[in-house]
Write a protein that holds these residues in place. Structure first.
Motif, PDB file in Angstrom:
ATOM      1  N   ASN A   1       8.053  -0.726   5.696  1.00  0.00           N
ATOM      2  CA  ASN A   1       8.121  -2.532   5.523  1.00  0.00           C
ATOM      3  C   ASN A   1       9.496  -2.696   5.640  1.00  0.00           C
ATOM      4  O   ASN A   1       9.917  -3.749   6.205  1.00  0.00           O
ATOM      5  CB  ASN A   1       7.597  -2.432   3.944  1.00  0.00           C
ATOM      6  CG  ASN A   1       8.048  -3.808   3.308  1.00  0.00           C
ATOM      7  OD1 ASN A   1       8.152  -4.885   4.253  1.00  0.00           O
ATOM      8  ND2 ASN A   1       8.212  -3.964   2.177  1.00  0.00           N
TER       9      ASN A   1
ATOM     10  N   ILE B   1       0.767  -1.363   0.080  1.00  0.00           N
ATOM     11  CA  ILE B   1       0.033   0.063  -0.141  1.00  0.00           C
ATOM     12  C   ILE B   1       0.829   1.154   0.022  1.00  0.00           C
ATOM     13  O   ILE B   1       0.322   2.273   0.237  1.00  0.00           O
ATOM     14  CB  ILE B   1      -0.908   0.204   1.187  1.00  0.00           C
ATOM     15  CG1 ILE B   1      -0.202  -0.007   2.569  1.00  0.00           C
ATOM     16  CG2 ILE B   1      -2.136  -1.244   0.957  1.00  0.00           C
ATOM     17  CD1 ILE B   1      -1.214   0.130   3.758  1.00  0.00           C
ATOM     18  N   GLY B   2       2.057   1.110  -0.054  1.00  0.00           N
ATOM     19  CA  GLY B   2       3.048   2.282  -0.320  1.00  0.00           C
ATOM     20  C   GLY B   2       3.908   2.689   0.771  1.00  0.00           C
ATOM     21  O   GLY B   2       4.633   3.728   0.820  1.00  0.00           O
ATOM     22  N   PHE B   3       3.928   1.903   1.869  1.00  0.00           N
ATOM     23  CA  PHE B   3       4.797   2.356   2.935  1.00  0.00           C
ATOM     24  C   PHE B   3       6.149   1.572   2.980  1.00  0.00           C
ATOM     25  O   PHE B   3       6.307   0.711   3.677  1.00  0.00           O
ATOM     26  CB  PHE B   3       3.880   2.188   4.503  1.00  0.00           C
ATOM     27  CG  PHE B   3       2.659   2.976   4.938  1.00  0.00           C
ATOM     28  CD1 PHE B   3       2.801   4.393   4.860  1.00  0.00           C
ATOM     29  CD2 PHE B   3       1.519   2.546   4.352  1.00  0.00           C
ATOM     30  CE1 PHE B   3       1.946   5.055   5.027  1.00  0.00           C
ATOM     31  CE2 PHE B   3       0.359   3.320   4.746  1.00  0.00           C
ATOM     32  CZ  PHE B   3       0.717   4.626   5.021  1.00  0.00           C
ATOM     33  N   ASN B   4       6.810   1.807   2.030  1.00  0.00           N
ATOM     34  CA  ASN B   4       8.089   0.861   1.766  1.00  0.00           C
ATOM     35  C   ASN B   4       9.174   1.196   2.984  1.00  0.00           C
ATOM     36  O   ASN B   4       9.818   0.201   3.353  1.00  0.00           O
ATOM     37  CB  ASN B   4       8.655   1.241   0.576  1.00  0.00           C
ATOM     38  CG  ASN B   4       8.038   0.900  -0.711  1.00  0.00           C
ATOM     39  OD1 ASN B   4       7.242   0.136  -0.521  1.00  0.00           O
ATOM     40  ND2 ASN B   4       7.992   1.547  -1.758  1.00  0.00           N
TER      41      ASN B   4
END
Length: 73
Positions: free
Chosen positions: A55, A49-52
């Protein structure tokens, strides 16, 4: 009645997935197994969902920085 059968089949499939997917991790390092079991799916979800950055932090927590450094050598 059919809902019960569908739910039972899904639970059996999920249990089989956990057994085959995570058994090698458990055998390799039983002490870190729960971190892997919890951290990796959450990290994959956050990365999707875009929270690299978050992550990567969870990956470091789940796998451990020592293991990553040993694998790079």
């Amino acid at each position: 009645m059919t809902e019960f059968i569908i739910i039972a089949v899904l639970i059996i499939l999920f249990g089989g997935f956990l057994y085959w997917a995570y058994l090698p991790d458990y055998r390799r390092n039983p002490k870190e197994f729960w971190r892997t079991l919890i951290g990796m799916p959450i990290g994959m979800l956050l990365g999707g969902i875009g929270f690299n950055e978050l992550n990567e932090q969870i990956k470091k927590w789940a796998v451990g920085e020592k293991n990553r450094q040993q694998n790079e050598k």
